[in-house]
Design an enzyme around this catalytic site. Sequence first.
Site: not given
Length: 406
Positions: A129-130, A133, A142, A146, A149, A151, A310, A347, A354
Amino acid sequence: MHAFTSGNGDGKEFISHAPGYWSRDCGISPELWNDWKWQLKNRVTSLAQLERHVDLSEEERSGVLLSGDKLALAITPHFFNLIPRDKNPDDPIRRQVIPRIEETWSSPDDMADPCGEDSHMPVPGLVHRYPDRVLFLVTDRCASYCRYCTRSRVVSGVGEQELHTNFEEAFRYLEQHTEVRDVLLSGGDALIFSDDKLEKILSRLRAIPHIEFLRIGTRVPIFLPQRITPELCTMLAKYHPLWMSIHVNHPRELTIEVRQALERLANAGIPLGNQSVLLKGVNDDLETMKTLVHKLLMCRVRPYYIYQCDLINGSSHLRTSVAKGIEIIEGLRGHTTGYGVPQYVIDAPGGGGKVPINPGYILYHDNEKIVIRNYEGKIFEYPETGGDQSVQFAPQREYHDEYLYS
């Protein structure tokens, strides 16, 4: 210092809760407790296990029953020990990991992929996306899950999508794209891999000449500090420069074991930064956040980001106002060391990346001067040097002397 449950509500002290609910009368030896694979195998993953230890509210019980088709329930014994036994659904630890019925509520603002990752995925599992990177999604699992999350659509194996990372295709893409100098391993959480499996990925990335440094985004040191073994740290140190972003939201998460794990990583030369998510009822007040950043610095971790939550499906009950985030930054800036002040970011929904959100310190700017205020609200004027006249840091508005005396 040991405690069975979180008696220190403010979290200012470093406390060990082991073995907590898994007391020695359960036959759990210290050797087993400190084995990260035992911790993973003995995660709390069902309603029956939850109710064996804590009193659930109706909202939580309903949330658990419906969690199987959105985001799985899984809490490591280490992290579960931070949850008090009594019925307190507003406890900041349990709000993060115990499902609630509100997760099934839909808000018109909710999105399945709020960061627009799927649309920036040139090969499966690699998000570019950037410009320089990439985000490398190496797993969909995981140590614990959370409830907010980002994702959740692909993480834990029960969401609406599956993650199908093609490692060889991803490595070929990175070899061909010489503009990429920074690779962030995430998912899921790369640190649940064995040392050997993780090292295969790191060594393959290190063999690509234009990749300058590697990062790992992880919550394992918090959920599963037993995973941060001396052997893991020795292996990671072979792939410097390697950085790590951890994820702590509340100061009670920084236990004695977590502090020791973070010290092992820091002693291996790994720079550590923390990324918090601003969550209602968890850390949306200044004193909690100040305690958190101070404890992080004691653990040799630099507070890096505070994310506005998000717009993920089913997270509206955990989202705060942006004004609250600005208020917290305002209360940190100038009132504690600059190393302890993270950058507050949103975001941008849909994949905009960001965007830093700061209190309004620039009041006016033109080709002759910039008018600024400090953390105390005092106004100052600084002469502009007559550089690029097309650059404006604040909207042009009529300038009045009362800026200087308000």
